[in-house]
Motif scaffolding. Structure first.
Motif, PDB file in Angstrom:
ATOM      1  N   ARG A   1       0.854  -1.271  -0.027  1.00 57.13           N
ATOM      2  CA  ARG A   1      -0.114  -0.071   0.025  1.00 57.13           C
ATOM      3  C   ARG A   1       0.671   1.381  -0.016  1.00 57.13           C
ATOM      4  O   ARG A   1       0.834   2.189   0.997  1.00 57.13           O
ATOM      5  CB  ARG A   1      -0.905  -0.200   1.113  1.00 57.13           C
ATOM      6  CG  ARG A   1      -2.017  -1.162   1.300  1.00 57.13           C
ATOM      7  CD  ARG A   1      -2.759  -1.163   2.282  1.00 57.13           C
ATOM      8  NE  ARG A   1      -2.910  -0.073   3.135  1.00 57.13           N
ATOM      9  CZ  ARG A   1      -2.567   0.290   4.499  1.00 57.13           C
ATOM     10  NH1 ARG A   1      -2.005  -0.942   5.223  1.00 57.13           N
ATOM     11  NH2 ARG A   1      -2.796   1.364   5.080  1.00 57.13           N
ATOM     12  N   LEU A   2       1.655   1.295  -0.894  1.00 60.88           N
ATOM     13  CA  LEU A   2       2.942   2.334  -0.967  1.00 60.88           C
ATOM     14  C   LEU A   2       2.267   3.770  -0.774  1.00 60.88           C
ATOM     15  O   LEU A   2       2.749   4.432  -0.074  1.00 60.88           O
ATOM     16  CB  LEU A   2       3.612   2.359  -2.251  1.00 60.88           C
ATOM     17  CG  LEU A   2       4.610   1.338  -2.550  1.00 60.88           C
ATOM     18  CD1 LEU A   2       5.106   1.191  -3.675  1.00 60.88           C
ATOM     19  CD2 LEU A   2       5.470   1.217  -1.508  1.00 60.88           C
ATOM     20  N   ARG A   3       1.372   4.215  -1.559  1.00 59.13           N
ATOM     21  CA  ARG A   3       0.807   5.508  -1.519  1.00 59.13           C
ATOM     22  C   ARG A   3       0.143   5.734  -0.233  1.00 59.13           C
ATOM     23  O   ARG A   3       0.271   6.892   0.389  1.00 59.13           O
ATOM     24  CB  ARG A   3      -0.198   5.748  -2.408  1.00 59.13           C
ATOM     25  CG  ARG A   3      -0.764   7.164  -2.728  1.00 59.13           C
ATOM     26  CD  ARG A   3      -1.581   7.528  -4.094  1.00 59.13           C
ATOM     27  NE  ARG A   3      -2.085   8.943  -3.858  1.00 59.13           N
ATOM     28  CZ  ARG A   3      -1.608   9.929  -4.170  1.00 59.13           C
ATOM     29  NH1 ARG A   3      -0.163  10.016  -4.139  1.00 59.13           N
ATOM     30  NH2 ARG A   3      -2.128  11.151  -4.045  1.00 59.13           N
ATOM     31  N   ALA A   4      -0.661   4.768   0.518  1.00 58.49           N
ATOM     32  CA  ALA A   4      -1.230   5.041   1.579  1.00 58.49           C
ATOM     33  C   ALA A   4      -0.082   5.224   2.754  1.00 58.49           C
ATOM     34  O   ALA A   4      -0.182   5.925   3.764  1.00 58.49           O
ATOM     35  CB  ALA A   4      -2.171   3.832   1.896  1.00 58.49           C
TER      36      ALA A   4
ATOM     37  N   HIS B   1       2.799   6.389   2.404  1.00 59.42           N
ATOM     38  CA  HIS B   1       3.377   7.470   2.270  1.00 59.42           C
ATOM     39  C   HIS B   1       2.844   9.001   2.381  1.00 59.42           C
ATOM     40  O   HIS B   1       3.342   9.826   2.370  1.00 59.42           O
ATOM     41  CB  HIS B   1       4.302   7.489   0.902  1.00 59.42           C
ATOM     42  CG  HIS B   1       5.440   6.635   0.796  1.00 59.42           C
ATOM     43  ND1 HIS B   1       5.234   5.332   0.714  1.00 59.42           N
ATOM     44  CD2 HIS B   1       6.755   6.671   1.047  1.00 59.42           C
ATOM     45  CE1 HIS B   1       6.571   4.674   0.639  1.00 59.42           C
ATOM     46  NE2 HIS B   1       7.393   5.612   0.937  1.00 59.42           N
ATOM     47  N   MET B   2       1.472   8.587   2.651  1.00 60.01           N
ATOM     48  CA  MET B   2       0.804   9.880   2.700  1.00 60.01           C
ATOM     49  C   MET B   2       0.995  10.874   3.901  1.00 60.01           C
ATOM     50  O   MET B   2       0.870  12.082   3.791  1.00 60.01           O
ATOM     51  CB  MET B   2      -0.721   9.493   3.007  1.00 60.01           C
ATOM     52  CG  MET B   2      -1.442   9.076   1.553  1.00 60.01           C
ATOM     53  SD  MET B   2      -1.320  10.357   0.111  1.00 60.01           S
ATOM     54  CE  MET B   2      -2.660  11.427   0.525  1.00 60.01           C
ATOM     55  N   PRO B   3       1.464  10.301   4.992  1.00 58.79           N
ATOM     56  CA  PRO B   3       1.899  11.217   6.115  1.00 58.79           C
ATOM     57  C   PRO B   3       3.170  12.247   5.886  1.00 58.79           C
ATOM     58  O   PRO B   3       3.269  12.968   6.625  1.00 58.79           O
ATOM     59  CB  PRO B   3       2.262  10.474   7.338  1.00 58.79           C
ATOM     60  CG  PRO B   3       1.670   9.116   6.798  1.00 58.79           C
ATOM     61  CD  PRO B   3       1.530   8.944   5.316  1.00 58.79           C
ATOM     62  N   PHE B   4       3.839  11.801   4.762  1.00 64.80           N
ATOM     63  CA  PHE B   4       4.937  12.415   4.322  1.00 64.80           C
ATOM     64  C   PHE B   4       4.719  13.435   3.128  1.00 64.80           C
ATOM     65  O   PHE B   4       4.190  13.028   2.316  1.00 64.80           O
ATOM     66  CB  PHE B   4       6.036  11.624   4.127  1.00 64.80           C
ATOM     67  CG  PHE B   4       6.195  10.663   5.077  1.00 64.80           C
ATOM     68  CD1 PHE B   4       6.931  10.829   6.409  1.00 64.80           C
ATOM     69  CD2 PHE B   4       6.100   9.293   4.759  1.00 64.80           C
ATOM     70  CE1 PHE B   4       7.286   9.820   7.254  1.00 64.80           C
ATOM     71  CE2 PHE B   4       6.040   8.160   5.726  1.00 64.80           C
ATOM     72  CZ  PHE B   4       6.698   8.761   6.975  1.00 64.80           C
ATOM     73  N   ALA B   5       5.088  14.881   3.280  1.00 70.62           N
ATOM     74  CA  ALA B   5       4.747  15.645   2.088  1.00 70.62           C
ATOM     75  C   ALA B   5       5.881  15.339   1.134  1.00 70.62           C
ATOM     76  O   ALA B   5       7.208  15.346   1.154  1.00 70.62           O
ATOM     77  CB  ALA B   5       5.186  17.099   2.700  1.00 70.62           C
ATOM     78  N   ILE B   6       5.274  14.909  -0.100  1.00 73.24           N
ATOM     79  CA  ILE B   6       5.929  14.664  -1.003  1.00 73.24           C
ATOM     80  C   ILE B   6       5.460  15.181  -2.376  1.00 73.24           C
ATOM     81  O   ILE B   6       4.367  15.152  -3.010  1.00 73.24           O
ATOM     82  CB  ILE B   6       5.859  12.842  -1.534  1.00 73.24           C
ATOM     83  CG1 ILE B   6       6.265  12.046  -0.437  1.00 73.24           C
ATOM     84  CG2 ILE B   6       6.649  12.564  -2.923  1.00 73.24           C
ATOM     85  CD1 ILE B   6       5.915  10.834  -0.490  1.00 73.24           C
ATOM     86  N   GLY B   7       6.414  15.950  -2.786  1.00 72.27           N
ATOM     87  CA  GLY B   7       6.075  16.998  -3.936  1.00 72.27           C
ATOM     88  C   GLY B   7       7.033  16.752  -5.197  1.00 72.27           C
ATOM     89  O   GLY B   7       7.680  15.683  -5.000  1.00 72.27           O
TER      90      GLY B   7
ATOM     91  N   ARG C   1       3.273  11.328  -5.098  1.00 70.87           N
ATOM     92  CA  ARG C   1       3.182  12.974  -5.018  1.00 70.87           C
ATOM     93  C   ARG C   1       1.894  13.053  -4.181  1.00 70.87           C
ATOM     94  O   ARG C   1       0.890  12.546  -4.667  1.00 70.87           O
ATOM     95  CB  ARG C   1       3.467  13.588  -6.185  1.00 70.87           C
ATOM     96  CG  ARG C   1       4.808  13.732  -6.594  1.00 70.87           C
ATOM     97  CD  ARG C   1       5.193  14.567  -7.939  1.00 70.87           C
ATOM     98  NE  ARG C   1       4.025  15.703  -7.958  1.00 70.87           N
ATOM     99  CZ  ARG C   1       3.589  15.840  -9.147  1.00 70.87           C
ATOM    100  NH1 ARG C   1       3.335  15.166 -10.239  1.00 70.87           N
ATOM    101  NH2 ARG C   1       2.399  16.856  -9.210  1.00 70.87           N
ATOM    102  N   ASN C   2       2.027  13.769  -3.090  1.00 66.92           N
ATOM    103  CA  ASN C   2       0.832  14.239  -2.536  1.00 66.92           C
ATOM    104  C   ASN C   2       0.571  15.814  -2.270  1.00 66.92           C
ATOM    105  O   ASN C   2      -0.183  16.302  -1.375  1.00 66.92           O
ATOM    106  CB  ASN C   2       0.623  13.407  -1.224  1.00 66.92           C
ATOM    107  CG  ASN C   2       1.752  13.710  -0.049  1.00 66.92           C
ATOM    108  OD1 ASN C   2       2.615  14.609  -0.406  1.00 66.92           O
ATOM    109  ND2 ASN C   2       2.005  12.493   0.480  1.00 66.92           N
TER     110      ASN C   2
END
Length: 145
Positions: free
Chosen positions: A92-95, A97-103, A143-144
């Motif tokens: 569940r890579l995207r889920a 990594h959601m807590p981290f700001a990825i631009g 990216r989120n």
């Protein structure tokens, strides 16, 4: 350039070009020792190179947990043992990594750092090109912001 203590560890050479191609990228890379070497170099570069400062800042004070998780994940993702899934279930890579700001900046630094690590640890060029494309696609999907 290796920035660790001492020379790069000796790893068995890749198969000769005239031999049968490896069945998986995991085998092509050289198995767990080579993937560990790649992951360790990736995080060493992240810690040492100023050009990866924003990426490093997203990882907290220590990289030990991240080193293990990326190693476990890459082993399975590349066609080897599913160490990550055995420990944590589906990535569940995207889920995750959601807590981290990825631009865009963090994405680009991650991909560039991994490419540098692949180059410095001797990942074969044709495999490196394929992995770079996959890493960029996945990093862009993460990216989120």
């Amino acid at each position: 350039m290796w920035a660790g203590a001492g020379p790069l560890p000796t790893i068995a050479p890749m198969p000769a070009p005239d031999s049968a191609p490896p069945a998986t990228p995991f085998e092509w890379m050289g198995g767990e020792p080579r993937i560990r070497q790649l992951v360790d170099r990736f995080y060493d570069l992240m810690d040492l190179e100023p050009g990866y400062a924003e990426l490093r800042a997203t990882h907290g004070s220590t990289l030990d947990d991240a080193r293990d998780k990326l190693f476990w994940f890459l082993c399975g993702w590349l066609g080897g043992p599913d160490h990550y899934q055995d420990r944590f279930g589906h990535p569940r890579l995207r889920a995750r990594h959601m807590p981290f700001a990825i631009g865009i900046l963090e994405r680009d630094q991650w991909v560039t750092c991994m490419d540098q690590a692949m180059g410095e640890t001797g990942v074969p060029e044709d495999l490196r090109a394929r992995l770079n494309q996959s890493f960029m696609n996945t990093a862009d999907w993460m990216r989120n912001r």
